[in-house]
Design an enzyme around this catalytic site. Structure first.
Site, PDB file in Angstrom:
ATOM      1  N   ARG A   1      24.420  48.682  29.650  1.00 44.66           N
ATOM      2  CA  ARG A   1      24.649  49.807  28.752  1.00 44.66           C
ATOM      3  C   ARG A   1      25.978  49.686  28.008  1.00 44.66           C
ATOM      4  O   ARG A   1      26.286  50.552  27.192  1.00 44.66           O
ATOM      5  CB  ARG A   1      24.706  51.089  29.590  1.00 44.66           C
ATOM      6  CG  ARG A   1      23.435  51.900  29.561  1.00 44.66           C
ATOM      7  CD  ARG A   1      23.689  53.077  30.468  1.00 44.66           C
ATOM      8  NE  ARG A   1      22.931  54.231  30.126  1.00 44.66           N
ATOM      9  CZ  ARG A   1      21.759  54.542  30.678  1.00 44.66           C
ATOM     10  NH1 ARG A   1      21.202  53.758  31.550  1.00 44.66           N
ATOM     11  NH2 ARG A   1      21.159  55.660  30.338  1.00 44.66           N
TER      12      ARG A   1
ATOM     13  N   ARG B   1      10.025  66.650  30.702  1.00 42.19           N
ATOM     14  CA  ARG B   1       9.487  65.736  31.722  1.00 42.19           C
ATOM     15  C   ARG B   1       9.801  66.208  33.147  1.00 42.19           C
ATOM     16  O   ARG B   1      10.783  66.911  33.379  1.00 42.19           O
ATOM     17  CB  ARG B   1      10.017  64.323  31.508  1.00 42.19           C
ATOM     18  CG  ARG B   1      11.390  64.107  32.028  1.00 42.19           C
ATOM     19  CD  ARG B   1      11.806  62.660  31.928  1.00 42.19           C
ATOM     20  NE  ARG B   1      13.254  62.629  31.898  1.00 42.19           N
ATOM     21  CZ  ARG B   1      13.965  61.562  31.646  1.00 42.19           C
ATOM     22  NH1 ARG B   1      13.376  60.434  31.367  1.00 42.19           N
ATOM     23  NH2 ARG B   1      15.275  61.621  31.649  1.00 42.19           N
TER      24      ARG B   1
ATOM     25  N   ARG C   1      15.111  66.541  36.553  1.00 39.16           N
ATOM     26  CA  ARG C   1      16.464  65.992  36.714  1.00 39.16           C
ATOM     27  C   ARG C   1      17.517  66.983  36.233  1.00 39.16           C
ATOM     28  O   ARG C   1      17.338  67.619  35.202  1.00 39.16           O
ATOM     29  CB  ARG C   1      16.593  64.689  35.909  1.00 39.16           C
ATOM     30  CG  ARG C   1      16.027  63.507  36.649  1.00 39.16           C
ATOM     31  CD  ARG C   1      15.890  62.274  35.793  1.00 39.16           C
ATOM     32  NE  ARG C   1      17.028  61.963  34.913  1.00 39.16           N
ATOM     33  CZ  ARG C   1      17.070  60.872  34.156  1.00 39.16           C
ATOM     34  NH1 ARG C   1      16.092  59.990  34.190  1.00 39.16           N
ATOM     35  NH2 ARG C   1      18.097  60.649  33.368  1.00 39.16           N
TER      36      ARG C   1
HETATM   37  P1  AP5 Z   1      18.882  56.836  33.185  1.00 42.22           P
HETATM   38  O1  AP5 Z   1      18.156  57.325  34.365  1.00 42.22           O
HETATM   39  O2  AP5 Z   1      18.830  55.384  32.858  1.00 42.22           O
HETATM   40  O3  AP5 Z   1      18.435  57.683  31.949  1.00 42.22           O
HETATM   41  P2  AP5 Z   1      18.335  57.351  30.387  1.00 42.22           P
HETATM   42  O4  AP5 Z   1      18.717  56.033  29.889  1.00 42.22           O
HETATM   43  O5  AP5 Z   1      19.016  58.503  29.787  1.00 42.22           O
HETATM   44  O6  AP5 Z   1      16.839  57.229  30.185  1.00 42.22           O
HETATM   45  P3  AP5 Z   1      15.781  58.186  30.653  1.00 42.22           P
HETATM   46  O7  AP5 Z   1      15.351  57.926  32.055  1.00 42.22           O
HETATM   47  O8  AP5 Z   1      16.208  59.605  30.364  1.00 42.22           O
HETATM   48  O9  AP5 Z   1      14.625  57.871  29.612  1.00 42.22           O
HETATM   49  P4  AP5 Z   1      13.556  56.717  29.514  1.00 42.22           P
HETATM   50  O10 AP5 Z   1      13.855  55.884  28.321  1.00 42.22           O
HETATM   51  O11 AP5 Z   1      13.371  56.021  30.822  1.00 42.22           O
HETATM   52  O12 AP5 Z   1      12.300  57.616  29.146  1.00 42.22           O
HETATM   53  P5  AP5 Z   1      11.003  57.990  29.997  1.00 42.22           P
HETATM   54  O13 AP5 Z   1      10.141  56.789  30.143  1.00 42.22           O
HETATM   55  O14 AP5 Z   1      11.351  58.755  31.227  1.00 42.22           O
HETATM   56  O15 AP5 Z   1      20.425  57.216  33.296  1.00 42.22           O
HETATM   57  C1  AP5 Z   1      20.845  58.510  33.710  1.00 42.22           C
HETATM   58  C2  AP5 Z   1      22.356  58.530  33.854  1.00 42.22           C
HETATM   59  O16 AP5 Z   1      22.771  57.572  34.856  1.00 42.22           O
HETATM   60  C3  AP5 Z   1      23.154  58.131  32.608  1.00 42.22           C
HETATM   61  O17 AP5 Z   1      23.341  59.220  31.746  1.00 42.22           O
HETATM   62  C4  AP5 Z   1      24.467  57.631  33.243  1.00 42.22           C
HETATM   63  O18 AP5 Z   1      25.280  58.693  33.651  1.00 42.22           O
HETATM   64  C5  AP5 Z   1      23.977  56.912  34.488  1.00 42.22           C
HETATM   65  N1  AP5 Z   1      23.700  55.481  34.277  1.00 42.22           N
HETATM   66  C6  AP5 Z   1      22.474  54.870  34.385  1.00 42.22           C
HETATM   67  N2  AP5 Z   1      22.573  53.553  34.135  1.00 42.22           N
HETATM   68  C7  AP5 Z   1      23.879  53.302  33.853  1.00 42.22           C
HETATM   69  C8  AP5 Z   1      24.595  52.126  33.491  1.00 42.22           C
HETATM   70  N3  AP5 Z   1      23.968  50.945  33.344  1.00 42.22           N
HETATM   71  N4  AP5 Z   1      25.916  52.250  33.245  1.00 42.22           N
HETATM   72  C9  AP5 Z   1      26.543  53.436  33.390  1.00 42.22           C
HETATM   73  N5  AP5 Z   1      25.932  54.584  33.723  1.00 42.22           N
HETATM   74  C10 AP5 Z   1      24.596  54.537  33.956  1.00 42.22           C
HETATM   75  O19 AP5 Z   1      10.293  58.956  28.944  1.00 42.22           O
HETATM   76  C11 AP5 Z   1      10.786  60.275  28.713  1.00 42.22           C
HETATM   77  C12 AP5 Z   1       9.623  61.261  28.591  1.00 42.22           C
HETATM   78  O20 AP5 Z   1       8.890  60.968  27.394  1.00 42.22           O
HETATM   79  C13 AP5 Z   1       8.610  61.152  29.751  1.00 42.22           C
HETATM   80  O21 AP5 Z   1       8.190  62.440  30.094  1.00 42.22           O
HETATM   81  C14 AP5 Z   1       7.444  60.366  29.189  1.00 42.22           C
HETATM   82  O22 AP5 Z   1       6.218  60.789  29.732  1.00 42.22           O
HETATM   83  C15 AP5 Z   1       7.524  60.686  27.688  1.00 42.22           C
HETATM   84  N6  AP5 Z   1       7.152  59.526  26.870  1.00 42.22           N
HETATM   85  C16 AP5 Z   1       7.488  58.213  27.080  1.00 42.22           C
HETATM   86  N7  AP5 Z   1       6.967  57.428  26.100  1.00 42.22           N
HETATM   87  C17 AP5 Z   1       6.302  58.286  25.258  1.00 42.22           C
HETATM   88  C18 AP5 Z   1       5.556  58.095  24.055  1.00 42.22           C
HETATM   89  N8  AP5 Z   1       5.386  56.873  23.515  1.00 42.22           N
HETATM   90  N9  AP5 Z   1       5.041  59.185  23.456  1.00 42.22           N
HETATM   91  C19 AP5 Z   1       5.198  60.436  23.982  1.00 42.22           C
HETATM   92  N10 AP5 Z   1       5.892  60.669  25.138  1.00 42.22           N
HETATM   93  C20 AP5 Z   1       6.442  59.612  25.750  1.00 42.22           C
END
Ligand code: AP5
Length: 214
Positions: free
Chosen positions: A88, A127, A161
């Site tokens: 990241r 979600r 979450r």
């Molecule tokens: P993390 O858990 O990695 O969250 P994020 O990157 O914010 O990503 P998300 O899990 O929120 O989203 P996603 O892209 O996986 O989407 P999803 O598939 O769930 O990180 C959380 C926290 O941890 C960070 O803020 C930070 O503090 C820390 N952290 C983590 N990694 C770090 C690192 N490397 N360095 C430093 N800090 C770190 O999809 C979302 C929703 O949309 C779901 O409900 C899904 O059903 C829906 N959806 C998905 N695709 C579609 C589509 N094509 N059409 C319609 N709906 C869809």
């Protein structure tokens, strides 16, 4: 094969990673999931991680890279890995190079899920997951077949979450723009980045990702 799924919060990284785990037997290494485990512990580290995550900011590079290295050490060398939410920052991207080289692994693809940020707030705030097996659902886009019952395990408890509220999501997006998007050129220079339309329906995104992996 080792790949990175890159994209802002809610782009669908976790959704697509889960599908690749099922279709290809790859292992998903999500630093977000690892940190959510860490924060459960009532320790100084757990409390520090919880505070940073709830603010929508990034946990330190050293902590997340050490977690990734430890997980990789436990995997057989031939196991394909999906990096979800890591790297990241540029420092994490450089650490990943060192970690992979140390384990005789190579990065095959970086898939960037290209999305419209305005749609992401709805995706994230809607979600939830099954509290028993972790299967993901969405108030509007992916509901269980029978209301209140998990399709996968039959569980009836669901959770959301603490960082999935609009204010924190906006900070997480700003962090992505400032610190994560700038690592794309690092990988583009190697010719391994493919952009996939993350606004398409989930199954179409999966088809596009599978096509990239071949
Ligand atoms: P993390 O858990 O990695 O969250 P994020 O990157 O914010 O990503 P998300 O899990 O929120 O989203 P996603 O892209 O996986 O989407 P999803 O598939 O769930 O990180 C959380 C926290 O941890 C960070 O803020 C930070 O503090 C820390 N952290 C983590 N990694 C770090 C690192 N490397 N360095 C430093 N800090 C770190 O999809 C979302 C929703 O949309 C779901 O409900 C899904 O059903 C829906 N959806 C998905 N695709 C579609 C589509 N094509 N059409 C319609 N709906 C869809």
């Amino acid at each position: 094969m080792n790949i990175i799924l890159l994209g802002p919060p809610g782009a669908g990284k976790g959704t697509q990673a889960q599908r690749l785990v099922e279709s290809r037997g790859m292992v998903q290494l999500s630093t977000g999931d690892m940190l959510r485990e860490t924060r459960k512990a009532d320790t100084p580290l757990g409390r520090q991680v919880a505070q940073v995550m709830d603010a929508g900011e990034l946990v330190s590079d050293e902590i997340v890279s050490a977690m990734i290295d430890e997980k990789l050490a436990s995997l057989a060398p031939e196991t394909g890995v999906i990096f979800d939410g890591y790297p990241r920052t540029e420092a994490q991207a450089r650490s990943l190079d060192t970690i992979l080289a140390g384990r005789g692994r190579k990065l095959g693809h970086v898939i960037e899920l290209d999305v419209d940020e305005d749609a992401l707030v709805e995706r994230i705030t809607g979600r939830y997951t099954c509290a028993t097996c972790g299967k993901g659902y969405h108030d509007r886009f992916e509901q269980p077949g029978v209301a209140g019952v998990c399709d996968k395990c039959g569980g009836s408890e669901f959770k959301r979450r603490p960082d999935d509220n609009e204010e924190t999501v906006r900070t997480r997006m700003a962090e992505y723009r400032a610190k994560t998007a700038p690592i794309l050129p690092f990988y583009e220079a190697r010719g391994i980045v493919t952009r996939v339309d993350g606004m398409a329906p989930m199954d179409d995104v999966t088809t596009a990702v599978e096509r990239v992996l071949g």
